[in-house]
Design an enzyme around this catalytic site. Structure first.
Site, PDB file in Angstrom:
ATOM      1  N   ARG A  35      -0.195  55.773  31.863  1.00 40.28           N
ATOM      2  CA  ARG A  35       0.921  56.726  31.954  1.00 40.28           C
ATOM      3  C   ARG A  35       0.437  58.153  31.633  1.00 40.28           C
ATOM      4  O   ARG A  35       0.757  59.114  32.340  1.00 40.28           O
ATOM      5  CB  ARG A  35       2.014  56.304  30.971  1.00 40.28           C
ATOM      6  CG  ARG A  35       3.153  57.268  30.798  1.00 40.28           C
ATOM      7  CD  ARG A  35       4.137  56.675  29.793  1.00 40.28           C
ATOM      8  NE  ARG A  35       5.243  57.560  29.492  1.00 40.28           N
ATOM      9  CZ  ARG A  35       5.245  58.452  28.516  1.00 40.28           C
ATOM     10  NH1 ARG A  35       4.162  58.604  27.758  1.00 40.28           N
ATOM     11  NH2 ARG A  35       6.309  59.200  28.313  1.00 40.28           N
ATOM     12  N   ALA A  36      -0.350  58.268  30.560  1.00 43.18           N
ATOM     13  CA  ALA A  36      -0.804  59.595  30.126  1.00 43.18           C
ATOM     14  C   ALA A  36      -1.720  60.230  31.171  1.00 43.18           C
ATOM     15  O   ALA A  36      -1.574  61.414  31.515  1.00 43.18           O
ATOM     16  CB  ALA A  36      -1.519  59.479  28.791  1.00 43.18           C
ATOM     17  N   ARG A  39       0.453  61.182  34.384  1.00 45.67           N
ATOM     18  CA  ARG A  39       1.340  62.355  34.242  1.00 45.67           C
ATOM     19  C   ARG A  39       0.552  63.635  33.979  1.00 45.67           C
ATOM     20  O   ARG A  39       0.887  64.689  34.503  1.00 45.67           O
ATOM     21  CB  ARG A  39       2.361  62.087  33.137  1.00 45.67           C
ATOM     22  CG  ARG A  39       3.287  60.942  33.544  1.00 45.67           C
ATOM     23  CD  ARG A  39       4.654  61.043  32.965  1.00 45.67           C
ATOM     24  NE  ARG A  39       5.534  60.101  33.626  1.00 45.67           N
ATOM     25  CZ  ARG A  39       6.578  59.521  33.060  1.00 45.67           C
ATOM     26  NH1 ARG A  39       6.884  59.792  31.815  1.00 45.67           N
ATOM     27  NH2 ARG A  39       7.349  58.693  33.751  1.00 45.67           N
ATOM     28  N   GLY A 116     -13.449  47.821  28.174  1.00 47.57           N
ATOM     29  CA  GLY A 116     -14.393  47.627  27.079  1.00 47.57           C
ATOM     30  C   GLY A 116     -15.834  47.844  27.516  1.00 47.57           C
ATOM     31  O   GLY A 116     -16.108  48.480  28.550  1.00 47.57           O
ATOM     32  N   ASP A 142     -11.403  44.607  20.731  1.00 43.84           N
ATOM     33  CA  ASP A 142     -12.568  44.312  19.883  1.00 43.84           C
ATOM     34  C   ASP A 142     -13.028  45.490  18.999  1.00 43.84           C
ATOM     35  O   ASP A 142     -13.731  45.278  18.017  1.00 43.84           O
ATOM     36  CB  ASP A 142     -13.764  43.883  20.744  1.00 43.84           C
ATOM     37  CG  ASP A 142     -13.508  42.584  21.489  1.00 43.84           C
ATOM     38  OD1 ASP A 142     -12.462  41.956  21.241  1.00 43.84           O
ATOM     39  OD2 ASP A 142     -14.353  42.209  22.326  1.00 43.84           O
ATOM     40  N   MET A 184     -10.505  36.737  17.900  1.00 43.09           N
ATOM     41  CA  MET A 184     -11.368  37.242  18.971  1.00 43.09           C
ATOM     42  C   MET A 184     -12.341  38.290  18.431  1.00 43.09           C
ATOM     43  O   MET A 184     -12.231  38.724  17.286  1.00 43.09           O
ATOM     44  CB  MET A 184     -10.518  37.831  20.093  1.00 43.09           C
ATOM     45  CG  MET A 184      -9.945  36.776  21.012  1.00 43.09           C
ATOM     46  SD  MET A 184      -9.144  37.529  22.440  1.00 43.09           S
ATOM     47  CE  MET A 184      -8.950  36.084  23.483  1.00 43.09           C
ATOM     48  N   ASN A 229      -5.433  27.264  -4.989  1.00 39.55           N
ATOM     49  CA  ASN A 229      -5.069  25.991  -4.390  1.00 39.55           C
ATOM     50  C   ASN A 229      -5.306  25.969  -2.893  1.00 39.55           C
ATOM     51  O   ASN A 229      -5.371  24.922  -2.288  1.00 39.55           O
ATOM     52  CB  ASN A 229      -3.593  25.691  -4.661  1.00 39.55           C
ATOM     53  CG  ASN A 229      -3.389  25.435  -6.138  1.00 39.55           C
ATOM     54  OD1 ASN A 229      -4.267  24.903  -6.801  1.00 39.55           O
ATOM     55  ND2 ASN A 229      -2.248  25.854  -6.646  1.00 39.55           N
ATOM     56  N   ARG A 261      -8.034  22.595   7.860  1.00 35.52           N
ATOM     57  CA  ARG A 261      -7.380  22.747   9.157  1.00 35.52           C
ATOM     58  C   ARG A 261      -7.962  23.966   9.878  1.00 35.52           C
ATOM     59  O   ARG A 261      -8.508  24.881   9.247  1.00 35.52           O
ATOM     60  CB  ARG A 261      -5.877  22.970   8.997  1.00 35.52           C
ATOM     61  CG  ARG A 261      -5.115  21.753   8.476  1.00 35.52           C
ATOM     62  CD  ARG A 261      -5.084  20.630   9.501  1.00 35.52           C
ATOM     63  NE  ARG A 261      -4.246  19.525   9.076  1.00 35.52           N
ATOM     64  CZ  ARG A 261      -4.608  18.551   8.248  1.00 35.52           C
ATOM     65  NH1 ARG A 261      -5.828  18.561   7.717  1.00 35.52           N
ATOM     66  NH2 ARG A 261      -3.780  17.576   7.944  1.00 35.52           N
TER      67      ARG A 261
HETATM   68  O1  F6P Z   1     -13.340  41.665  25.143  1.00 35.31           O
HETATM   69  C1  F6P Z   1     -12.044  41.373  24.838  1.00 35.31           C
HETATM   70  C2  F6P Z   1     -11.855  39.890  24.607  1.00 35.31           C
HETATM   71  O2  F6P Z   1     -10.515  39.705  24.220  1.00 35.31           O
HETATM   72  C3  F6P Z   1     -12.814  39.276  23.591  1.00 35.31           C
HETATM   73  O3  F6P Z   1     -12.417  39.477  22.277  1.00 35.31           O
HETATM   74  C4  F6P Z   1     -12.789  37.847  24.006  1.00 35.31           C
HETATM   75  O4  F6P Z   1     -13.978  37.184  23.641  1.00 35.31           O
HETATM   76  C5  F6P Z   1     -12.698  37.923  25.497  1.00 35.31           C
HETATM   77  O5  F6P Z   1     -12.072  39.151  25.778  1.00 35.31           O
HETATM   78  C6  F6P Z   1     -11.963  36.789  26.141  1.00 35.31           C
HETATM   79  O6  F6P Z   1     -12.011  36.979  27.508  1.00 35.31           O
HETATM   80  P1  F6P Z   1     -11.211  36.117  28.585  1.00 35.31           P
HETATM   81  O7  F6P Z   1      -9.776  36.482  28.482  1.00 35.31           O
HETATM   82  O8  F6P Z   1     -11.808  36.519  29.881  1.00 35.31           O
HETATM   83  O9  F6P Z   1     -11.438  34.689  28.220  1.00 35.31           O
END
Ligand code: F6P
Length: 337
Positions: A35-36, A39, A116, A142, A184, A229, A261
């Protein structure tokens, strides 16, 4: 205040139209950035072309002229209205040549890429091989791009994780359990380290620290559950060592008395409405990208340092590792006793 850039007035041609695409994993705030840019460019009197499905769509000519209305009511939406993809063809010189030809055919003078590390590396290669100006915006949850304190989407994802871990804490405490929560971040531990601090977790296992020191052994050595705990350990995803499942399995084997878990947060971390911080960051960066083009900057990534916009050569942003602040590791260690 601008850090540095790649200004090259001799090769500068006047910009009349730009293309914009999102690539790689989506991140909250990408729409605010689209958007930025849209515009701000229209404000400058330029044409704007939205390119769908990242480099894939560029190669296939999925290109549409954008107006100011094209981005109406998008600032609050997660994901990307331009859609995104990870494109194998663009990794080859032939693919990049096709992409360049498509830009040329649409008379696009400059390309703005939001994505990225992989996406910006691709942009850098395109600009190196062909006569096209590229400006990158760091769009990834990330936060692993060098030269910027924060990337678009990181703050939202961090808050999403903290919200989830708070909920896991309720059940962990009720059952006296150890939870390994996988987040992630592939090769970067920013999400894991900072969510661990913010959620009061007992430990974080991050790639930057997967050296010869076994982080799990360290955590156990510090006295797992001695005074508590329940425990929560945040683990960065990892293809190499299997992530949270791997660590949980080890504890189960070595300490059968513990009730263990695993929760893998997965793609829910990437979705949702962007935080106010990400919306403002994306808006500032989008406007800065257009400003940079007006100044004749090329092949730079827009970053933010100490709340000021900076220009970082894309080659640096993608090649230099962004270090984790070691102080954060100490903060978590000291506060999780
Ligand atoms: O690079 C962004 C990211 O969300 C990573 O943190 C993650 O490993 C990867 O993409 C997952 O990618 P995909 O959605 O293609 O499985």
């Amino acid at each position: 205040m601008y850090l540095c850039g790649n200004k090259s007035p001799n090769t500068m041609k006047e910009i009349q139209s730009i293309g914009i695409l999102t690539s790689g994993g989506d991140s909250p705030g990408m729409n605010a950035a689209i958007r930025a840019v849209t515009r701000s460019a229209i404000f400058a009197g330029w044409k704007v072309y939205g390119i769908y499905r990242g480099y894939e769509g560029l190669i296939n000519g999925e290109i549409k002229e954008f107006t100011s209305e094209s981005v109406s009511s998008t600032i609050q939406r997660g994901g990307t209205i331009l859609k995104t993809a990870r494109c194998e063809a663009f990794r080859t010189p032939e693919g990049r040549t096709k992409a360049f030809e498509m830009l040329h055919r649409h008379h696009i003078d400059a390309l703005i890429v939001i994505g990225g590390n992989g996406s910006l590396s691709g942009a850098e290669e395109l600009a190196r091989e062909h006569d096209i100006t590229v400006v990158g915006l760091p769009g990834t949850i990330d936060n692993d791009l060098y030269g910027t304190d924060s990337t678009i989407g990181y703050d939202t994802a961090l808050n999403t994780i903290v919200d989830c871990v708070d909920k896991i804490r309720d059940t962990a405490t009720s059952h006296d359990r150890i939870f390994f929560v996988e987040v992630m971040g592939r090769d970067a531990g920013f999400l894991a380290q900072n969510s661990a601090i913010a959620a009061g977790a007992e430990a974080a296992i991050i790639p930057e620290d997967r050296t010869d020191i076994d982080q799990l052994a360290q955590f156990i050595g510090r006295g797992i559950r001695k005074s508590k705990n329940s425990s929560i350990v945040i683990v960065s995803e990892s293809k190499k060592d299997g992530g949270a499942l791997h660590y949980a399995e080890r504890v189960r084997k070595e300490y059968p008395e513990y009730d263990v878990r695993v929760t893998i947060l997965g793609h829910l971390q990437r979705g949702g409405r962007p935080s106010a911080y990400d919306r403002i960051l994306a808006s500032r960066m989008g406007v800065a990208a257009v400003e940079a083009l007006k100044e004749g900057q090329r092949n730079i990534m827009i970053g933010i340092k100490n709340d000021s916009i900076v220009y970082v050569p894309i080659s640096k942003a993608v090649k230099i590792d962004k270090p984790i602040n070691r102080e954060l590791i100490n903060v978590l260690t000291e506060l999780s006793i």
